[in-house]
Design an enzyme around this catalytic site. Structure first.
Site, mmCIF file in Angstrom:
data_model
loop_
_atom_site.group_PDB
_atom_site.id
_atom_site.type_symbol
_atom_site.label_atom_id
_atom_site.label_comp_id
_atom_site.label_asym_id
_atom_site.label_seq_id
_atom_site.Cartn_x
_atom_site.Cartn_y
_atom_site.Cartn_z
ATOM 1 N N ASN A 11 0.797 -1.229 0.000
ATOM 2 C CA ASN A 11 0.000 0.000 0.000
ATOM 3 C C ASN A 11 0.829 1.278 0.000
ATOM 4 O OD1 ASN A 11 0.706 -0.943 2.640
ATOM 5 N ND2 ASN A 11 -0.602 0.652 3.519
ATOM 6 N N GLY A 13 5.275 3.004 -0.359
ATOM 7 C CA GLY A 13 6.710 2.833 -0.466
ATOM 8 C C GLY A 13 7.151 1.784 -1.471
ATOM 9 N N ARG A 34 -2.787 -3.486 5.687
ATOM 10 C CA ARG A 34 -3.331 -3.827 6.998
ATOM 11 C C ARG A 34 -4.442 -2.889 7.424
ATOM 12 N NH1 ARG A 34 0.696 -4.098 12.088
ATOM 13 N NH2 ARG A 34 0.761 -1.895 11.544
ATOM 14 N N ASP A 53 -3.317 -8.899 7.874
ATOM 15 C CA ASP A 53 -2.288 -8.705 8.890
ATOM 16 C C ASP A 53 -1.452 -9.973 8.897
ATOM 17 O OD1 ASP A 53 -0.722 -8.471 11.161
ATOM 18 O OD2 ASP A 53 -2.320 -7.622 12.403
ATOM 19 N N VAL A 54 -0.187 -9.864 8.492
ATOM 20 C CA VAL A 54 0.640 -11.067 8.332
ATOM 21 C C VAL A 54 1.010 -11.714 9.661
ATOM 22 C CG1 VAL A 54 1.578 -10.331 6.115
ATOM 23 C CG2 VAL A 54 2.806 -9.738 8.235
ATOM 24 N N GLY A 82 6.391 -4.880 6.526
ATOM 25 C CA GLY A 82 7.337 -4.736 7.628
ATOM 26 C C GLY A 82 7.049 -3.500 8.461
ATOM 27 N N TYR A 145 15.009 -4.419 14.159
ATOM 28 C CA TYR A 145 14.803 -4.364 12.712
ATOM 29 C C TYR A 145 15.920 -5.094 11.974
ATOM 30 C CZ TYR A 145 13.853 -2.336 8.101
ATOM 31 O OH TYR A 145 13.573 -2.156 6.762
#
Length: 239
Positions: A11, A13, A34, A53-54, A82, A145
């Protein structure tokens, strides 16, 4: 040939740039998001937007079923979803670490596992995981991260070994500093410090990452698997 492509976190970037690139090339593209509204830049190109939502296996399965019903089994998976929770190590709570790992690492595992079911039966598939130069270099304030993105290399190489004989490849793209919502938290001093270590002297464009992803998803890349392709202007050279 138009393929069924699924981009998680598509959705905004990098994910949005990847979804649009595949759609412009004539593929049948679905993207997950999400919250909020689906991106018009992608839906105007005919992309199917699916909420997912993963971190929830049931939602992952439901999203795949929706995509399969509309476009057929997923032939190309780009795992991009991410999050970040940047904090210095001594100030980082357990939840800051586990939330990032749950989305960036375990979430990728969930979507790869689900996609692999149909790819193995079809004896063809392309899986591309979006990591980060930070996962190779490390970064102060991003232990969570960096750990999550570094884990994708081991995941991809294990999947490559398991599924290679079935015609399924799995590779990693490691972007450098990309101007997205996720990097907006960097102030001018931090951005300058990062770019001073990038040989080409600039950040990475989302479209440049998308081009690398499309190559790895192509038939021409059939003998490339378990690879880590940096798209970072040379920032992470040697790692």
């Amino acid at each position: 040939m138009s393929r069924s492509v699924l981009v998680t976190g598509g959705n905004r970037g990098i994910g949005l740039a990847v979804a649009c690139a595949f759609a412009r090339a004539g593929d049948k593209v679905a993207l997950t998001y999400r919250t909020g509204e689906p991106p018009s830049a992608a839906t105007d190109l005919g992309c199917l937007a699916v909420t997912c939502d993963v971190t929830d296996s049931a939602q992952v399965d439901r999203a795949f079923k929706e995509v399969e019903a509309a476009h057929g089994p997923v032939e190309v998976l780009v795992a991009n979803a991410g999050i970040t929770r940047d904090r210095l190590l001594l100030r980082m709570a357990d939840r800051d670490f586990t939330d990032v790992m749950e989305t960036n690492a375990t979430g990728v595992f969930r979507v790869v596992r689900r996609a692999a079911e149909e790819m193995v039966d079809a004896r063809w598939g392309r899986i591309v995981l979006i990591s980060s130069a930070v996962g190779l270099l490390g970064a102060a304030g991003q232990t969570n991260y960096a750990a999550s993105k570094a884990s994708l290399v081991g995941l991809a190489r294990s999947v490559a070994r398991e599924l290679g004989a079935r015609g399924v490849t799995c590779n990693v793209v490691a972007p450098g500093l990309v101007d997205t919502d996720m990097t907006q938290g960097l102030d001018a001093k931090q951005r300058t410090a990062v770019l001073s270590r990038v040989p080409v002297g600039r950040g990475t464009e989302p479209e440049e990452v998308a081009a690398a992803v499309r190559f790895l998803a192509s038939r021409e890349a059939a003998c490339i698997t378990g690879a880590v392709l940096p798209v970072d202007g040379g920032w992470g050279m040697g790692h």
